[in-house]
Scaffold this active site. Structure first.
Site, PDB file in Angstrom:
ATOM      1  N   THR A 176     -10.244   3.815  11.188  1.00  0.00           N
ATOM      2  CA  THR A 176     -10.048   2.898  12.323  1.00  0.00           C
ATOM      3  C   THR A 176      -9.458   3.617  13.538  1.00  0.00           C
ATOM      4  O   THR A 176      -9.371   3.034  14.616  1.00  0.00           O
ATOM      5  CB  THR A 176      -9.154   1.713  11.914  1.00  0.00           C
ATOM      6  OG1 THR A 176      -8.063   2.210  11.136  1.00  0.00           O
ATOM      7  CG2 THR A 176      -9.917   0.701  11.105  1.00  0.00           C
ATOM      8  N   ARG A 178       2.569  -0.799  10.846  1.00  0.00           N
ATOM      9  CA  ARG A 178       3.618  -0.821  11.859  1.00  0.00           C
ATOM     10  C   ARG A 178       3.918  -2.188  12.466  1.00  0.00           C
ATOM     11  O   ARG A 178       5.065  -2.447  12.848  1.00  0.00           O
ATOM     12  CB  ARG A 178       3.295   0.227  12.939  1.00  0.00           C
ATOM     13  CG  ARG A 178       3.519   1.638  12.431  1.00  0.00           C
ATOM     14  CD  ARG A 178       2.844   2.691  13.267  1.00  0.00           C
ATOM     15  NE  ARG A 178       1.407   2.716  13.046  1.00  0.00           N
ATOM     16  CZ  ARG A 178       0.584   3.647  13.551  1.00  0.00           C
ATOM     17  NH1 ARG A 178       1.068   4.605  14.305  1.00  0.00           N
ATOM     18  NH2 ARG A 178      -0.707   3.606  13.287  1.00  0.00           N
ATOM     19  N   ASP A 184      -3.467   4.390  -1.781  1.00  0.00           N
ATOM     20  CA  ASP A 184      -4.419   4.832  -0.748  1.00  0.00           C
ATOM     21  C   ASP A 184      -4.315   6.339  -0.537  1.00  0.00           C
ATOM     22  O   ASP A 184      -3.663   6.802   0.398  1.00  0.00           O
ATOM     23  CB  ASP A 184      -4.108   4.063   0.542  1.00  0.00           C
ATOM     24  CG  ASP A 184      -5.044   4.407   1.684  1.00  0.00           C
ATOM     25  OD1 ASP A 184      -6.192   4.822   1.409  1.00  0.00           O
ATOM     26  OD2 ASP A 184      -4.630   4.245   2.854  1.00  0.00           O
ATOM     27  N   LYS A 243       0.847  -1.192   0.000  1.00  0.00           N
ATOM     28  CA  LYS A 243       0.000   0.000   0.000  1.00  0.00           C
ATOM     29  C   LYS A 243       0.885   1.246   0.000  1.00  0.00           C
ATOM     30  O   LYS A 243       1.772   1.396   0.834  1.00  0.00           O
ATOM     31  CB  LYS A 243      -0.902   0.014   1.231  1.00  0.00           C
ATOM     32  CG  LYS A 243      -1.888   1.178   1.222  1.00  0.00           C
ATOM     33  CD  LYS A 243      -2.885   1.054   2.352  1.00  0.00           C
ATOM     34  CE  LYS A 243      -2.413   1.674   3.624  1.00  0.00           C
ATOM     35  NZ  LYS A 243      -2.363   3.146   3.636  1.00  0.00           N
ATOM     36  N   LYS A 271      -7.175   8.350  -0.448  1.00  0.00           N
ATOM     37  CA  LYS A 271      -8.402   8.770   0.274  1.00  0.00           C
ATOM     38  C   LYS A 271      -8.974  10.075  -0.269  1.00  0.00           C
ATOM     39  O   LYS A 271      -9.072  11.085   0.449  1.00  0.00           O
ATOM     40  CB  LYS A 271      -8.120   8.905   1.762  1.00  0.00           C
ATOM     41  CG  LYS A 271      -7.678   7.611   2.439  1.00  0.00           C
ATOM     42  CD  LYS A 271      -7.609   7.814   3.945  1.00  0.00           C
ATOM     43  CE  LYS A 271      -7.260   6.561   4.697  1.00  0.00           C
ATOM     44  NZ  LYS A 271      -5.919   6.043   4.462  1.00  0.00           N
ATOM     45  N   ASP A 308     -13.500  15.338  -2.229  1.00  0.00           N
ATOM     46  CA  ASP A 308     -13.587  16.689  -2.798  1.00  0.00           C
ATOM     47  C   ASP A 308     -14.893  16.761  -3.590  1.00  0.00           C
ATOM     48  O   ASP A 308     -15.689  15.803  -3.563  1.00  0.00           O
ATOM     49  CB  ASP A 308     -12.352  16.952  -3.698  1.00  0.00           C
ATOM     50  CG  ASP A 308     -11.975  18.434  -3.747  1.00  0.00           C
ATOM     51  OD1 ASP A 308     -12.878  19.284  -3.838  1.00  0.00           O
ATOM     52  OD2 ASP A 308     -10.771  18.736  -3.699  1.00  0.00           O
TER      53      ASP A 308
HETATM   54  O1  C5P Z   1       0.596   1.076  11.026  1.00  0.00           O
HETATM   55  P1  C5P Z   1      -0.834   0.661  10.847  1.00  0.00           P
HETATM   56  O2  C5P Z   1      -1.000  -0.839  10.700  1.00  0.00           O
HETATM   57  O3  C5P Z   1      -1.753   1.255  11.899  1.00  0.00           O
HETATM   58  O4  C5P Z   1      -1.228   1.300   9.437  1.00  0.00           O
HETATM   59  C1  C5P Z   1      -2.517   1.236   8.912  1.00  0.00           C
HETATM   60  C2  C5P Z   1      -2.535   1.798   7.529  1.00  0.00           C
HETATM   61  O5  C5P Z   1      -3.858   1.739   7.037  1.00  0.00           O
HETATM   62  C3  C5P Z   1      -2.088   3.265   7.430  1.00  0.00           C
HETATM   63  O6  C5P Z   1      -1.370   3.379   6.201  1.00  0.00           O
HETATM   64  C4  C5P Z   1      -3.371   4.046   7.361  1.00  0.00           C
HETATM   65  O7  C5P Z   1      -3.256   5.193   6.558  1.00  0.00           O
HETATM   66  C5  C5P Z   1      -4.320   3.057   6.707  1.00  0.00           C
HETATM   67  N1  C5P Z   1      -5.744   3.202   7.042  1.00  0.00           N
HETATM   68  C6  C5P Z   1      -6.240   3.125   8.328  1.00  0.00           C
HETATM   69  N2  C5P Z   1      -7.586   3.276   8.574  1.00  0.00           N
HETATM   70  C7  C5P Z   1      -8.439   3.489   7.557  1.00  0.00           C
HETATM   71  C8  C5P Z   1      -7.943   3.556   6.254  1.00  0.00           C
HETATM   72  C9  C5P Z   1      -6.583   3.388   6.036  1.00  0.00           C
HETATM   73  O8  C5P Z   1      -5.474   2.893   9.261  1.00  0.00           O
HETATM   74  N3  C5P Z   1      -9.733   3.563   7.781  1.00  0.00           N
END
Ligand code: C5P
Length: 238
Positions: A123, A215, A59, A32, A61, A64
């Site tokens: 999330t 992460r 991604d 991603k 997002k 607009d």
């Molecule tokens: O590090 P982590 O596992 O928390 O990363 C989650 C990834 O998913 C990030 O790149 C974040 O931008 C993306 N994301 C998210 N929640 C959403 C949509 C995308 O955490 N609803």
């Protein structure tokens, strides 16, 4: 497709290449590219990743007015990526415009159209926060299910949400409507800024169609081992 999508939330291409070099060449990852990396490198990072044989989830997002989203999606549709994102809260007209733009761009470039995925509620948002800050009176699963229906009715192929809402989304849409879930953590990991967090096994059991993991993999001492652990956990939950 492998169910685990690795979020390349890194600051530049050198760090990305160093990270990817640790994975065996045969390991066909889906990765991603989010705002941090794309804003640093521009579209050239997509070519680099494609040359490595990787599937790309772009991604950005988008959120607009419909015309702007349509034209932006037309540009993204030309990139030959597998998945792109918009915010479902942008509404019916914006979602439909995103679909049109994406399809036009992919037609013009002669590439397969990307899956259009709509963010429902991030999330990192709790139900209490959503109700207080967005003045939404419904509960979180109902709000997410409603946005998923809106997204499906206007051309989206799936949504991005916490796996906690997957049962509500599948019930409100159709079996082929995708639930892709970030907010994934191994039981031993820090939660960081995420709030609606789920383990890979639980997400699989809840009906997830794919996990976005950042992460837990990128900050692990051994990212390849962490990736394998997430995959194994997923299989255990199925
Ligand atoms: O590090 P982590 O596992 O928390 O990363 C989650 C990834 O998913 C990030 O790149 C974040 O931008 C993306 N994301 C998210 N929640 C959403 C949509 C995308 O955490 N609803």
């Amino acid at each position: 497709m492998r169910p685990v999508i690795v979020a390349l939330d890194f600051e530049n291409q050198t760090v990305v290449e160093h990270f990817l070099d640790q994975f065996p060449a045969t390991d066909q990852l889906t990765v991603k590219v989010g705002m941090e990396l794309f804003y640093a490198t521009g579209p050239s990072i997509l070519r680099t990743l494609r040359d490595r044989g990787l599937r790309i989830f772009l991604d950005l997002k988008l959120y607009d007015i419909p015309h702007t989203v349509e034209q932006a999606m037309r540009q993204l549709g030309r990139q030959g990526v597998a998945m792109v994102t918009v915010h479902a809260a942008g509404g019916a007209a914006m979602l439909a415009a995103a679909r049109r733009g994406l399809d036009q761009g992919s037609r013009e470039a002669g590439v397969a159209p990307a899956k259009l995925l709509a963010i429902t509620q991030l999330t990192s948002t709790t139900e209490a926060q959503m109700q207080a800050e967005q003045l939404v009176s419904a509960d979180l699963p109902a709000t997410v299910a409603h946005l998923a229906q809106l997204a499906q009715a206007n051309g989206a192929d799936g949504v991005i949400s916490s796996a906690l809402e997957d049962p509500a989304i599948h019930a409100a849409t159709s079996a082929d409507f995708l639930c892709i879930n970030p907010g994934i953590r191994l039981a031993t990991d820090a939660v960081d800024d995420q709030k609606r967090v789920v383990t890979p096994a639980r997400a699989a059991a809840l009906g997830s169609n794919g996990l976005v993991v950042g992460r837990s993999i990128t900050r692990a001492t051994d990212p390849v081992a962490a990736y394998q652990t997430v995959l194994t956990e997923w299989e255990r939950g199925k």
